[in-house]
Design a protein around this motif. Structure first.
Motif, PDB file in Angstrom:
ATOM      1  N   THR A  50       0.803  -1.231   0.000  1.00 31.85           N
ATOM      2  CA  THR A  50       0.000   0.000   0.000  1.00 31.85           C
ATOM      3  C   THR A  50       0.829   1.271   0.000  1.00 31.85           C
ATOM      4  OG1 THR A  50      -0.122   0.000   2.419  1.00 31.85           O
ATOM      5  CG2 THR A  50      -1.917  -1.110   1.218  1.00 31.85           C
ATOM      6  N   ASP A  51       2.146   1.133   0.136  1.00 33.42           N
ATOM      7  CA  ASP A  51       3.030   2.296   0.276  1.00 33.42           C
ATOM      8  C   ASP A  51       2.656   3.154   1.484  1.00 33.42           C
ATOM      9  OD1 ASP A  51       4.771   1.755  -1.848  1.00 33.42           O
ATOM     10  OD2 ASP A  51       3.428   2.712  -3.293  1.00 33.42           O
ATOM     11  N   VAL A  52       2.124   2.510   2.514  1.00 35.15           N
ATOM     12  CA  VAL A  52       1.822   3.173   3.778  1.00 35.15           C
ATOM     13  C   VAL A  52       2.591   2.396   4.840  1.00 35.15           C
ATOM     14  CG1 VAL A  52       0.032   3.842   5.419  1.00 35.15           C
ATOM     15  CG2 VAL A  52      -0.507   3.749   2.983  1.00 35.15           C
ATOM     16  N   THR A  53       3.473   3.046   5.546  1.00 30.76           N
ATOM     17  CA  THR A  53       4.297   2.316   6.502  1.00 30.76           C
ATOM     18  C   THR A  53       4.379   3.026   7.848  1.00 30.76           C
ATOM     19  OG1 THR A  53       6.288   3.409   5.671  1.00 30.76           O
ATOM     20  CG2 THR A  53       5.755   1.270   4.710  1.00 30.76           C
ATOM     21  N   GLY A  54       4.999   2.354   8.798  1.00 33.53           N
ATOM     22  CA  GLY A  54       5.312   2.948  10.095  1.00 33.53           C
ATOM     23  C   GLY A  54       4.108   3.405  10.870  1.00 33.53           C
ATOM     24  N   SER A  55       4.279   4.541  11.521  1.00 32.72           N
ATOM     25  CA  SER A  55       3.230   5.054  12.408  1.00 32.72           C
ATOM     26  C   SER A  55       1.960   5.421  11.628  1.00 32.72           C
ATOM     27  CB  SER A  55       3.733   6.260  13.202  1.00 32.72           C
ATOM     28  OG  SER A  55       4.085   7.314  12.340  1.00 32.72           O
ATOM     29  N   THR A  56       2.102   5.786  10.369  1.00 38.21           N
ATOM     30  CA  THR A  56       0.923   6.113   9.557  1.00 38.21           C
ATOM     31  C   THR A  56       0.058   4.870   9.365  1.00 38.21           C
ATOM     32  OG1 THR A  56       2.124   7.854   8.405  1.00 38.21           O
ATOM     33  CG2 THR A  56       0.120   7.054   7.350  1.00 38.21           C
ATOM     34  N   LEU A  57       0.688   3.739   9.057  1.00 40.43           N
ATOM     35  CA  LEU A  57      -0.064   2.496   8.888  1.00 40.43           C
ATOM     36  C   LEU A  57      -0.692   2.074  10.216  1.00 40.43           C
ATOM     37  CD1 LEU A  57      -1.037   0.209   7.119  1.00 40.43           C
ATOM     38  CD2 LEU A  57       1.165  -0.933   7.463  1.00 40.43           C
ATOM     39  N   THR A  58       0.046   2.213  11.293  1.00 42.45           N
ATOM     40  CA  THR A  58      -0.480   1.881  12.622  1.00 42.45           C
ATOM     41  C   THR A  58      -1.718   2.721  12.925  1.00 42.45           C
ATOM     42  OG1 THR A  58       1.721   1.279  13.405  1.00 42.45           O
ATOM     43  CG2 THR A  58       0.073   1.810  15.084  1.00 42.45           C
ATOM     44  N   HIS A  59      -1.650   3.999  12.624  1.00 44.94           N
ATOM     45  CA  HIS A  59      -2.777   4.916  12.834  1.00 44.94           C
ATOM     46  C   HIS A  59      -4.002   4.462  12.034  1.00 44.94           C
ATOM     47  CE1 HIS A  59      -5.074   8.657  13.048  1.00 44.94           C
ATOM     48  NE2 HIS A  59      -5.084   8.674  11.736  1.00 44.94           N
ATOM     49  N   HIS A  60      -3.794   4.169  10.747  1.00 45.50           N
ATOM     50  CA  HIS A  60      -4.916   3.756   9.901  1.00 45.50           C
ATOM     51  C   HIS A  60      -5.495   2.418  10.341  1.00 45.50           C
ATOM     52  CE1 HIS A  60      -4.626   7.173   7.352  1.00 45.50           C
ATOM     53  NE2 HIS A  60      -3.480   6.825   6.782  1.00 45.50           N
ATOM     54  N   MET A  61      -4.628   1.484  10.749  1.00 41.03           N
ATOM     55  CA  MET A  61      -5.111   0.188  11.220  1.00 41.03           C
ATOM     56  C   MET A  61      -5.949   0.345  12.490  1.00 41.03           C
ATOM     57  SD  MET A  61      -4.506  -2.272   9.191  1.00 41.03           S
ATOM     58  CE  MET A  61      -4.897  -3.613  10.316  1.00 41.03           C
ATOM     59  N   LYS A  62      -5.559   1.263  13.359  1.00 39.08           N
ATOM     60  CA  LYS A  62      -6.320   1.488  14.593  1.00 39.08           C
ATOM     61  C   LYS A  62      -7.729   1.985  14.266  1.00 39.08           C
ATOM     62  CE  LYS A  62      -6.357   3.906  18.976  1.00 39.08           C
ATOM     63  NZ  LYS A  62      -5.689   4.817  19.880  1.00 39.08           N
ATOM     64  N   ILE A  63      -7.837   2.904  13.329  1.00 35.74           N
ATOM     65  CA  ILE A  63      -9.148   3.437  12.940  1.00 35.74           C
ATOM     66  C   ILE A  63     -10.000   2.348  12.306  1.00 35.74           C
ATOM     67  CG2 ILE A  63     -10.317   5.045  11.365  1.00 35.74           C
ATOM     68  CD1 ILE A  63      -7.938   6.985  11.920  1.00 35.74           C
ATOM     69  N   LEU A  64      -9.412   1.568  11.407  1.00 34.55           N
ATOM     70  CA  LEU A  64     -10.157   0.488  10.751  1.00 34.55           C
ATOM     71  C   LEU A  64     -10.556  -0.596  11.756  1.00 34.55           C
ATOM     72  CD1 LEU A  64      -8.073   0.203   7.466  1.00 34.55           C
ATOM     73  CD2 LEU A  64     -10.432   1.036   7.671  1.00 34.55           C
ATOM     74  N   SER A  65      -9.684  -0.852  12.707  1.00 41.63           N
ATOM     75  CA  SER A  65      -9.965  -1.846  13.738  1.00 41.63           C
ATOM     76  C   SER A  65     -11.096  -1.382  14.657  1.00 41.63           C
ATOM     77  CB  SER A  65      -8.700  -2.121  14.547  1.00 41.63           C
ATOM     78  OG  SER A  65      -8.939  -3.065  15.547  1.00 41.63           O
TER      79      SER A  65
END
Length: 114
Positions: A50-65
């Motif tokens: 997805t070309d989304v890594t690190g804290s940005t991916l963690t942030h997005h995963m938290k919202i989706l979760s």
């Protein structure tokens, strides 16, 4: 013509899920996880795809979760991410289409003549 939803959503839950999908990056993450199937992807593979890594991916995963669309689990040293809410995504589509064309005069005429 009303379509029956297999898992009806209330307005609040639907709004929450749609809000979680209100980012191109989050939508890309969910779409990638849906493509990966129930076995999911490691956080590293998900970031690469997805070309989304690190804290940005963690942030997005938290919202989706939080919206109940994905889950994360630890397998050994890896974090596996998976789309778990296939029924929820289908319900979101049904939520939009349940009253499809209900106020359209032309659609109602066609339905009554067919």
């Amino acid at each position: 013509m009303k379509m029956e939803s297999p898992h009806p959503l209330d307005l609040t839950r639907a709004a929450s899920a749609f809000a979680a999908l209100g980012s191109e990056q989050r939508l890309s993450v969910l779409r990638t996880l849906v493509r990966a199937g129930p076995e999911g992807l490691s956080i590293g593979d998900l970031g690469e795809r997805t070309d989304v890594t690190g804290s940005t991916l963690t942030h997005h995963m938290k919202i989706l979760s939080t919206a109940g669309l994905v889950k994360q689990s630890r397998q050994g040293r890896s974090i596996i991410c998976a789309a778990v809410a296939f029924d929820e995504v289908q319900s979101l589509s049904a939520f939009l289409l349940t009253e499809c064309c209900a106020d359209s005069v032309d659609f109602q005429k066609d339905a009554n003549n067919g």
